[in-house]
Write an enzyme that holds these catalytic residues in place. Structure first.
Site, short mmCIF file in Angstrom:
data_model
loop_
_atom_site.label_atom_id
_atom_site.label_comp_id
_atom_site.label_asym_id
_atom_site.label_seq_id
_atom_site.Cartn_x
_atom_site.Cartn_y
_atom_site.Cartn_z
N ILE A 1 52.85 106.09 68.21
CA ILE A 1 53.73 104.92 68.19
C ILE A 1 53.28 103.90 69.24
O ILE A 1 53.96 103.69 70.24
CB ILE A 1 55.21 105.32 68.37
CG1 ILE A 1 55.36 106.22 69.61
CG2 ILE A 1 55.75 106.01 67.14
CD1 ILE A 1 56.80 106.40 70.04
N PRO A 2 52.16 103.25 69.02
CA PRO A 2 51.68 102.28 70.00
C PRO A 2 52.64 101.11 70.16
O PRO A 2 53.23 100.62 69.19
CB PRO A 2 50.33 101.83 69.43
CG PRO A 2 50.35 102.19 68.00
CD PRO A 2 51.27 103.35 67.85
N HIS A 3 52.82 100.70 71.42
CA HIS A 3 53.68 99.57 71.75
C HIS A 3 53.22 98.99 73.08
O HIS A 3 52.45 99.61 73.79
CB HIS A 3 55.16 99.99 71.80
CG HIS A 3 55.43 101.14 72.71
ND1 HIS A 3 55.11 102.45 72.39
CD2 HIS A 3 55.99 101.19 73.94
CE1 HIS A 3 55.48 103.25 73.38
NE2 HIS A 3 56.01 102.51 74.34
N GLY A 4 53.71 97.82 73.41
CA GLY A 4 53.27 97.13 74.61
C GLY A 4 54.00 97.58 75.86
O GLY A 4 54.93 98.38 75.82
N ARG B 1 49.37 99.91 77.66
CA ARG B 1 50.36 100.98 77.55
C ARG B 1 49.66 102.31 77.26
O ARG B 1 49.97 103.33 77.86
CB ARG B 1 51.38 100.66 76.45
CG ARG B 1 52.20 101.83 75.95
CD ARG B 1 53.19 102.36 76.95
NE ARG B 1 54.19 101.36 77.24
CZ ARG B 1 54.91 101.32 78.35
NH1 ARG B 1 54.73 102.23 79.28
NH2 ARG B 1 55.78 100.38 78.55
#
Length: 150
Positions: free
Chosen positions: A65-68, A51
């Site tokens: 805001i790291p997310h997959g 991502r």
């Protein structure tokens, strides 16, 4: 207006004194916390890095805001957040990040979480308070949803 739903932040997923060697290390640390609390399966960590390669998760005010990826939804067991604070800062593509809020969500749950987080974190006073929070309880209070104005 209906009351905003609380964010799924387990107190065990708050780390206030983390250190990272760089952006990818910070993202993997977020992923490992989500893994530790049972929110995700291991493949989700790679999806978080993927991502970030596609689009930066830096939001401003020192927050990322790291997310997959969408393709990794099957690796999410339940919606959850983690918050890691990096007092020394992390270089995030030329920006300095001190707070990472990792997100794991099933289905369209990430849209609600991203929207709620954006409302909270784009408030400069709240973002500053999160960067300076000294206790887990304070972080939980700062991440309570902002009520909608009627």
């Amino acid at each position: 207006m209906p009351e905003a739903a609380p964010l799924p932040l387990d107190p065990r997923a708050v780390r206030l004194d983390a250190a990272a060697t760089g952006r990818d290390d910070a993202i993997l640390q977020c992923g490992r916390v989500l893994l530790e609390i049972g929110a995700v399966e291991a493949p989700y960590l790679d999806a978080m890095l993927e991502r970030e390669r596609t689009v930066s998760t830096y939001m401003g005010e020192g927050v990322a805001i790291p997310h997959g990826t969408l393709e990794a939804k099957d690796a999410v067991r339940h919606d959850a957040l983690c918050l890691l604070r990096f007092p020394g800062g992390v270089d995030w593509g030329g920006e300095r990040v001190t707070v990472c809020v990792g997100i794991a969500a099933r289905g369209d749950g990430h849209l609600r979480l991203l929207s709620a987080l954006a409302r909270i974190l784009m408030d400069p006073d709240r973002a500053r308070a999160l960067r300076e929070a000294g206790e887990v309880g304070e972080v939980l209070r700062l991440l309570e949803p902002i009520e909608e104005e009627e």
